[in-house]
Design an enzyme around this catalytic site. Structure first.
Site, PDB file in Angstrom:
ATOM      1  N   GLU A   1      32.915 -55.842 -33.266  1.00  0.00           N
ATOM      2  CA  GLU A   1      33.476 -55.709 -31.922  1.00  0.00           C
ATOM      3  C   GLU A   1      34.854 -55.035 -31.985  1.00  0.00           C
ATOM      4  OE1 GLU A   1      31.857 -56.430 -29.052  1.00  0.00           O
ATOM      5  OE2 GLU A   1      30.164 -56.779 -30.414  1.00  0.00           O
TER       6      GLU A   1
ATOM      7  N   TRP B   1      34.212 -51.394 -32.510  1.00  0.00           N
ATOM      8  CA  TRP B   1      33.850 -50.731 -31.254  1.00  0.00           C
ATOM      9  C   TRP B   1      35.106 -50.299 -30.496  1.00  0.00           C
ATOM     10  CZ3 TRP B   1      29.680 -48.493 -29.404  1.00  0.00           C
ATOM     11  CH2 TRP B   1      28.410 -48.904 -29.835  1.00  0.00           C
TER      12      TRP B   1
ATOM     13  N   TRP C   1      22.485 -39.006  -7.770  1.00  0.00           N
ATOM     14  CA  TRP C   1      22.789 -40.397  -7.437  1.00  0.00           C
ATOM     15  C   TRP C   1      22.583 -40.635  -5.940  1.00  0.00           C
ATOM     16  CZ3 TRP C   1      23.100 -42.987 -11.765  1.00  0.00           C
ATOM     17  CH2 TRP C   1      23.653 -42.395 -12.912  1.00  0.00           C
TER      18      TRP C   1
ATOM     19  N   ASN D   1      30.322 -60.324 -21.774  1.00  0.00           N
ATOM     20  CA  ASN D   1      29.931 -58.978 -22.188  1.00  0.00           C
ATOM     21  C   ASN D   1      28.439 -58.702 -21.997  1.00  0.00           C
ATOM     22  OD1 ASN D   1      30.792 -56.422 -23.354  1.00  0.00           O
ATOM     23  ND2 ASN D   1      29.469 -56.967 -25.063  1.00  0.00           N
TER      24      ASN D   1
ATOM     25  N   TRP E   1      27.561 -44.195 -12.040  1.00  0.00           N
ATOM     26  CA  TRP E   1      28.279 -45.103 -12.931  1.00  0.00           C
ATOM     27  C   TRP E   1      29.779 -45.062 -12.700  1.00  0.00           C
ATOM     28  CZ3 TRP E   1      31.854 -42.734 -16.086  1.00  0.00           C
ATOM     29  CH2 TRP E   1      31.657 -41.375 -16.361  1.00  0.00           C
TER      30      TRP E   1
ATOM     31  N   TRP F   1      30.309 -48.213 -19.579  1.00  0.00           N
ATOM     32  CA  TRP F   1      29.576 -47.713 -18.405  1.00  0.00           C
ATOM     33  C   TRP F   1      28.702 -46.516 -18.754  1.00  0.00           C
ATOM     34  CZ3 TRP F   1      28.168 -49.505 -13.907  1.00  0.00           C
ATOM     35  CH2 TRP F   1      28.804 -50.653 -13.441  1.00  0.00           C
TER      36      TRP F   1
END
Length: 447
Positions: free
Chosen positions: A259, A262, A291, A326, A344, A367
């Protein structure tokens, strides 16, 4: 009278005196160090919520630092204003020799820092930046050809291979506290003076719980239990050291270390591909998606009124606390992009307003992962089924009952869209966009 010669340590995302790279280098210099923090109106003026928990968190952190500095006979200069104006004022007040600060990788921060650098250089002062909020930055972890990674797994392998004690070593700032500029305590502007108000939020502790870290892999996906560290807000604002955290936890649980990797990965992506921080899809072909831009559906999602309990629970938790688990973040993001076919960027902007631990690099990365448009993203045809996600991660419905107590009653809203219909529609729209991209590319490449 001649002006006092000083150096300045400008705090931003590093709100601590302990193990701070820029502060260490400043204090080791030849001039007394004036600590500085600016409540930046370029950022604060854009905030709609005057009870923003993040401003309150920062204010609390600055107040704590001020108390620590008072014990050294020093004080932090705390300003509410625009950085360029604040530095012009300081240049008039002092003979500023050098400014030390830690690197910020976001587009606005880069523009701000370049403007301050030029301002200082014109005044004969140097501007120094240091790595502090990540373990590896920019191009420190790259492929054999020197190009940045765009897939996490090989990046993480190279990251771990490069890691050694040198990169996790703390900066012993405390040894040099006598080099702070001595001055009587100056007041920190109150939240009310800056147009904000306190909420009384109980912020997460900085304590690293070893037992939780050891069980992280088994518990991290269960939103009904406290199975995550809740340290993200402290990493975001630098109230804890990433070096100390990585050093402390690296042998406790590899999943937790991943993590932290990341975080480095997404900051590396933002630095090397700055367009992602400016509203662009990492994979350009996803900008062809049509969209729906349905404001009514978006409002239902924001309020936690979609008729999908796991989605609604996550959004209500976010709205009430500034936090979302998360696993649930992935579910609600996928639902917005793929079930509702809403851009998004709308979701990214809403999270940016609400998340206590909002971080542009990680928020954008998450996202775009959910939408399929990011680096190392979930493929577009991977569409989370909210019901199956519930069965897997909240089987006893504890999390849902906490946030959506009415979900089993007649007064709970009906599902905003039917799952299978939404799934089929998503696949069609995404497929159409990718085909259109291929056609456009052929046009461009044709002689």
């Amino acid at each position: 009278m001649p002006k006092q010669s000083i150096s300045i340590c400008w705090f931003r995302r590093d709100l601590r005196l302990h193990d701070n790279a820029a502060l260490y280098h400043a204090l080791k210099g030849e001039h007394p160090v004036l600590p500085l923090f600016i409540f930046d109106r370029s950022i604060l003026d854009l905030l709609e919520d005057k009870a923003d928990k993040r401003v309150e968190f920062i204010h609390h952190a600055i107040t704590t630092m001020q108390q620590q500095l008072q014990q050294t006979g020093s004080s932090m200069d705390v300003h509410y204003g625009f950085p360029a104006e604040v530095f012009q004022q300081l240049l008039q007040q002092y003979d500023v020799k050098q400014v030390f600060t830690n690197q910020d990788y976001e587009p606005y921060a880069q523009q701000r820092d370049e403007a301050i650098r030029q301002l200082l250089n014109n005044a004969g002062a140097a501007f120094h930046t240091y790595k502090d909020q990540v373990i590896f930055e920019k191009d420190e972890v790259v492929k054999d050809d020197g190009k940045p990674y765009t897939v996490f797994t090989p990046y993480s392998k190279r990251w771990k291979a490069k890691l050694n004690d040198f990169y996790l070593k703390s900066y012993p700032t405390e040894h040099y506290f006598s080099n702070f500029f001595k001055q009587s305590s100056t007041p920190v502007p109150s939240l009310e003076q800056m147009g904000f108000k306190a909420t009384g939020t109980a912020f997460p502790s900085t304590e690293v719980k070893d037992e939780l870290i050891k069980k992280y892999k088994e518990q991290r996906d269960i939103p009904s239990i406290k199975g995550t560290s809740r340290l993200s807000v402290h990493l975001r604002f630098g109230t804890i050291s990433i070096r100390e955290l990585a050093r402390h936890t690296k042998d406790l649980n590899e999943s937790f270390l991943n993590e932290l990797i990341w975080r480095d990965f997404y900051h590396m992506i933002l630095w090397n591909f700055p367009q992602v921080g400016q509203g662009k899809a990492f994979k350009k072909e996803y900008d062809f998606i049509e969209w729906r831009h349905n404001e009514k559906d978006f409002e239902a999602w924001c309020k936690g009124q979609t008729g999908y309990p796991i989605v609604d629970a996550g959004m209500r938790e976010l709205n009430a606390t500034g936090f979302m688990h998360n696993r649930v973040r992935m579910i609600v993001a996928s639902f917005l992009c793929k079930h509702l076919l809403i851009d998004w960027r709308w979701g990214e902007a809403y999270f940016a307003k609400k998340l206590l631990d909002f971080d542009l690099a990680a928020n954008n990365g998450g996202w775009q992962w959910a939408a399929g448009s990011g680096c190392d993203a979930a493929p577009y045809f991977r569409i989370f089924n909210p019901y199956l996600q519930t069965q897997k991660f909240d089987p006893q419905l504890k999390y849902i009952r906490q946030w959506v107590p009415e979900f089993e009653g007649f007064n709970y809203v009906k599902p905003i869209v039917e799952h299978e219909y939404a799934r089929k529609r998503c696949l069609e729209v995404y497929s159409k966009a990718l085909k259109k991209n291929l056609v456009e590319n052929k046009k461009v490449s044709s002689p």
